[in-house]
Enzyme design. Structure first.
Site, mmCIF file in Angstrom:
data_model
loop_
_atom_site.group_PDB
_atom_site.id
_atom_site.type_symbol
_atom_site.label_atom_id
_atom_site.label_comp_id
_atom_site.label_asym_id
_atom_site.label_seq_id
_atom_site.Cartn_x
_atom_site.Cartn_y
_atom_site.Cartn_z
ATOM 1 N N CYS A 54 0.776 -1.121 -0.007
ATOM 2 C CA CYS A 54 0.050 -0.014 -0.105
ATOM 3 C C CYS A 54 0.772 1.430 0.051
ATOM 4 C CB CYS A 54 -0.882 0.087 1.099
ATOM 5 S SG CYS A 54 -2.176 -1.227 1.061
ATOM 6 N N PRO A 59 7.720 -6.118 -4.575
ATOM 7 C CA PRO A 59 8.663 -5.458 -5.151
ATOM 8 C C PRO A 59 9.626 -4.762 -4.332
ATOM 9 C CG PRO A 59 6.462 -4.516 -4.861
ATOM 10 C CD PRO A 59 6.347 -5.882 -4.283
ATOM 11 N N TYR A 60 9.634 -4.758 -2.976
ATOM 12 C CA TYR A 60 10.524 -4.100 -2.402
ATOM 13 C C TYR A 60 11.389 -5.304 -1.307
ATOM 14 C CZ TYR A 60 7.944 0.024 -3.014
ATOM 15 O OH TYR A 60 7.269 1.284 -3.657
ATOM 16 N N GLU A 86 7.589 -2.219 6.279
ATOM 17 C CA GLU A 86 7.619 -2.360 7.779
ATOM 18 C C GLU A 86 6.166 -2.345 8.388
ATOM 19 O OE1 GLU A 86 7.552 2.120 6.240
ATOM 20 O OE2 GLU A 86 8.391 0.274 5.733
ATOM 21 N N HIS A 123 16.250 -2.797 9.347
ATOM 22 C CA HIS A 123 15.708 -1.659 9.008
ATOM 23 C C HIS A 123 14.169 -1.722 9.201
ATOM 24 C CE1 HIS A 123 15.555 1.844 6.110
ATOM 25 N NE2 HIS A 123 14.348 1.352 5.768
ATOM 26 N N GLU A 124 13.709 -2.726 8.952
ATOM 27 C CA GLU A 124 12.152 -2.612 9.138
ATOM 28 C C GLU A 124 11.807 -2.575 10.667
ATOM 29 O OE1 GLU A 124 11.004 -2.140 6.438
ATOM 30 O OE2 GLU A 124 12.607 -2.995 5.149
ATOM 31 N N HIS A 175 11.926 0.826 11.818
ATOM 32 C CA HIS A 175 10.616 1.581 11.591
ATOM 33 C C HIS A 175 9.559 1.482 12.635
ATOM 34 C CE1 HIS A 175 10.812 3.306 7.609
ATOM 35 N NE2 HIS A 175 11.159 2.331 7.152
ATOM 36 N N GLU A 206 12.290 7.592 6.494
ATOM 37 C CA GLU A 206 13.350 6.779 6.027
ATOM 38 C C GLU A 206 14.835 7.273 6.276
ATOM 39 O OE1 GLU A 206 13.136 3.947 5.102
ATOM 40 O OE2 GLU A 206 10.924 4.037 4.064
ATOM 41 N N ASP A 233 5.825 7.307 -6.478
ATOM 42 C CA ASP A 233 6.612 6.045 -7.189
ATOM 43 C C ASP A 233 7.756 6.323 -8.081
ATOM 44 O OD1 ASP A 233 5.276 4.148 -5.425
ATOM 45 O OD2 ASP A 233 3.713 3.839 -6.790
ATOM 46 N N TYR A 248 16.565 8.324 2.137
ATOM 47 C CA TYR A 248 17.192 7.475 3.016
ATOM 48 C C TYR A 248 18.702 8.020 3.493
ATOM 49 C CZ TYR A 248 13.868 3.724 1.462
ATOM 50 O OH TYR A 248 12.590 3.020 1.312
ATOM 51 N N ARG A 301 11.747 -7.480 -7.301
ATOM 52 C CA ARG A 301 12.314 -6.623 -6.346
ATOM 53 C C ARG A 301 12.926 -5.417 -7.108
ATOM 54 N NH1 ARG A 301 16.985 -7.376 -1.303
ATOM 55 N NH2 ARG A 301 16.693 -5.154 -0.538
#
Length: 612
Positions: A128, A275-276, A280, A304-305, A308, A327, A384, A392, A561
């Site tokens: 999302c 795709p990632y 998170e 990293h997640e 978050h 980020e 996007d 980041y 990805r």
């Protein structure tokens, strides 16, 4: 009308919803969801309310108490924001929207059995972020509007569901489900169906709404963590081994940033089309299978997640124009966790790889420097299309600069206070800078805060990483230009990150014979670590070393990805005199696009529109 977000129809004069109760019937045969969304407001409201939708068929809007219709209109679809659903309320504190999603929903990927690991049952999952929740349910789809939600998922009985929410129960459907309002008893209560119920009691931005439905199993890896994946023992076992140290990371995160507020930290390894690297979603992080590398280094994506959980999920950017608040802070927090759990060398490598990537992204945006700023203007821009490492890595650099200025102990104290002050709130850059100046008096005299947040490119006081391992690898990469590849004793203890940093620092115009010789010795094109493989293949394409185009084709057809798709497709189509490569890129995309998530499809199409 005064929109609060350039990517949303939400109006500042309208009340923000506080809770959404979703009833969702999954129809795998048509790749659609029949849904009802009961949306609650903080107080009774008369007048207009604006909601975001994308490719939703709105059947009706009802008063949930009397079942009487509520007037509504649906605009033509804007190519970025979707369609504006406008309601006219009359002293309503809630309303019920009955709708159906589209098979082309930008948030949903429906996978047929052959596209999954187990090849037996279908699978569907959400992605999302940034503005795709509106293609799953109507909402005020802006991170400025935090909501709690409940959900009932009606699915085939042989499947199971997970959500970024607390699981309540799995049960048979009953005849009084809310969804009877739109799909009838014969559909909702059809034989062979099961209902899974969930609740999210903490307010989250809509982009963190997430679910997956398929043949899903799990393994316990810690007191607060299960690893979920398709019920393929090899995938589950390898994921459990890769992420066995998760609880240690959670504890270190709590020590650095305060209490973990979300109760569970479960991990879902998705099919290869995700795709990632990770998403998170609170309580249920989504991960690509490419992070399972067999040496526990994939746990850095988990770090990293996890970070978050404090920076992004607890404190959220108010709009995507302030994405660095999510980020940049999370990249800083991730590296602090990695430094404690895996050592200073690992953290130094992360910083070095990030520094290289940041400079490449600044070069990528040389014709539109707006997107090298931390605080950006995105009116009329699809987030996007401008997604990059800038928020980041430049965000990290900004926070690292502040840490260097005031010292780590003082900065740690500042971070804990920042998180405690703004938790469960959505803020903008100005709010952060005001808090920074109040709590670190005089910081604006030592650091040009406006230059860092609103200036383009890298400020002159940014710190290039300095460490023995970083310096050694960059030095070896420079020697490659002179024809010397590293000796085996020099790389004997290298893992994927060392090779990634080395490859990213090699010149893009070396002779093909050098590429072949390097691969003959170290088999980089065969690496199981996609960070290494893709960095090598990108170099091979740049040097027109066509011996590896078969491996490029294989890679683009087996992973979705975007971190890998974007550089490989860009390398194929960018530049003059590359007709063979451009034909190859178009063929590969036509053959693989059904495997890619809709977000990834859009990104590749934008690359083609720019270079073809």
């Amino acid at each position: 009308m005064a929109p609060i977000d350039p990517h949303s129809f939400t109006d500042s004069t309208h009340p923000l919803s506080t809770h959404i109760f979703l009833s969702l019937y999954f129809d795998f045969s048509s790749s659609t969801i029949h849904g009802s969304a009961l949306i609650s407001l903080p107080n009774p409201h008369s007048g207009s309310v604006s909601l975001d939708t994308r490719s939703l068929t709105i059947h009706s809007v009802l008063d949930p108490h009397s079942n009487t219709p509520i007037p509504f209109s649906l605009s033509e679809q804007d190519p970025i924001k979707g369609s504006h659903l406008s309601l006219t309320l009359s002293n309503h504190s809630s309303f019920l929207v009955i709708y159906t999603t589209s098979p082309s929903s930008s948030a949903l990927q429906w996978l047929s059995p052959p596209q999954t690991f187990n090849k037996t049952h279908p699978f569907v999952y959400t992605q999302c972020q940034s503005i795709h929740a509106r293609s799953v349910f109507p909402s005020q789809d802006t991170p400025a509007a935090r909501i709690c939600y409940s959900a009932r998922l009606n699915i085939p009985h042989q499947l199971s569901a997970v959500m970024a929410a607390r699981h309540l129960e799995r049960r048979s459907p009953v005849n009084n489900e809310a969804a009877l309002l739109f799909c009838g008893n014969s559909l909702w209560c059809a034989q062979g169906r099961i209902v899974e119920e969930f609740v999210m009691e903490q307010p989250v931005p809509p982009y963190l709404f997430a679910f997956a439905v398929g043949e899903i199993g799990f393994r316990e890896v810690g007191p607060r963590t299960r690893v979920y994946a398709e019920s393929v023992p090899a995938v589950l076992e390898s994921a459990a081994r890769e992420f066995a140290g998760t609880e240690d990371m959670i504890r270190q995160g709590e020590r650095l940033f305060g209490q973990y507020e979300w109760e569970r930290f479960d991990l879902l390894v998705l099919p290869p089309s995700f795709p990632y690297g990770g998403m998170e979603n609170p309580r249920m992080v989504f991960l690509t299978p490419t992070v399972i590398k067999g040496d526990a280094s994939g746990a850095q994506v988990v770090a990293h997640e996890l970070a978050h959980s404090w920076t992004g999920n607890l404190i959220t950017n108010k709009t995507n124009e302030h994405f660095w608040l999510n980020e940049g802070f999370t990249t800083y927090a991730e590296r602090r966790i990695v430094e404690v759990v895996q050592g200073e060398d690992r953290a130094a490598l992360n910083i070095g790889i990030g520094w290289k990537g940041l400079n490449e992204e600044i070069e990528r945006f040389k014709d539109n420097l707006e997107f090298t700023k931390l605080k950006t203007k995105q009116e009329g821009i699809d987030p996007d299309d401008v997604y990059s490492q800038v928020p980041y890595e430049k965000g990290f650099q900004f926070l690292w600069r502040i840490e260097h200025q005031i010292g780590r102990p003082a900065f740690d104290e500042f971070l804990k206070k920042y998180i405690a002050t703004f938790k469960f709130k959505s803020i903008d850059t100005e709010t952060f800078l005001h808090f920074l100046k109040v709590n670190i008096p005089g910081i604006e005299e030592d650091i040009d805060l406006e230059l860092w947040t609103e200036g383009t490119g890298l400020p002159p006081d940014a710190y290039e990483p300095v460490s023995d391992i970083y310096t050694k690898i960059v030095s070896l990469a420079n020697e490659f230009k002179l024809g010397r590849m590293p000796r085996e004793d020099e790389v004997a203890d290298w893992q994927g990150q060392e090779w990634e940093l080395y490859l990213e620092n090699l010149p893009k115009t070396v002779d093909s014979s050098q590429i072949l010789a390097l691969d003959s010795r170290y088999r980089l094109s065969e690496s199981k670590d996609y960070e290494v493989k893709v960095a090598f293949l990108q170099l091979a394409i740049s040097c027109r070393c066509r011996d590896y185009y078969g491996e490029v084709e294989k890679t683009l057809k087996e992973v979705g990805r975007m971190k890998y798709l974007r550089p490989l497709y860009t390398a194929l189509v960018q530049g003059v005199g590359k007709e063979e490569e451009k034909i190859l890129a178009k063929r590969l995309f036509s053959e693989a696009c059904d495997f890619y998530h809709p977000i990834a499809q859009g990104v590749i199409e934008s690359i083609f529109s720019k270079h073809l």
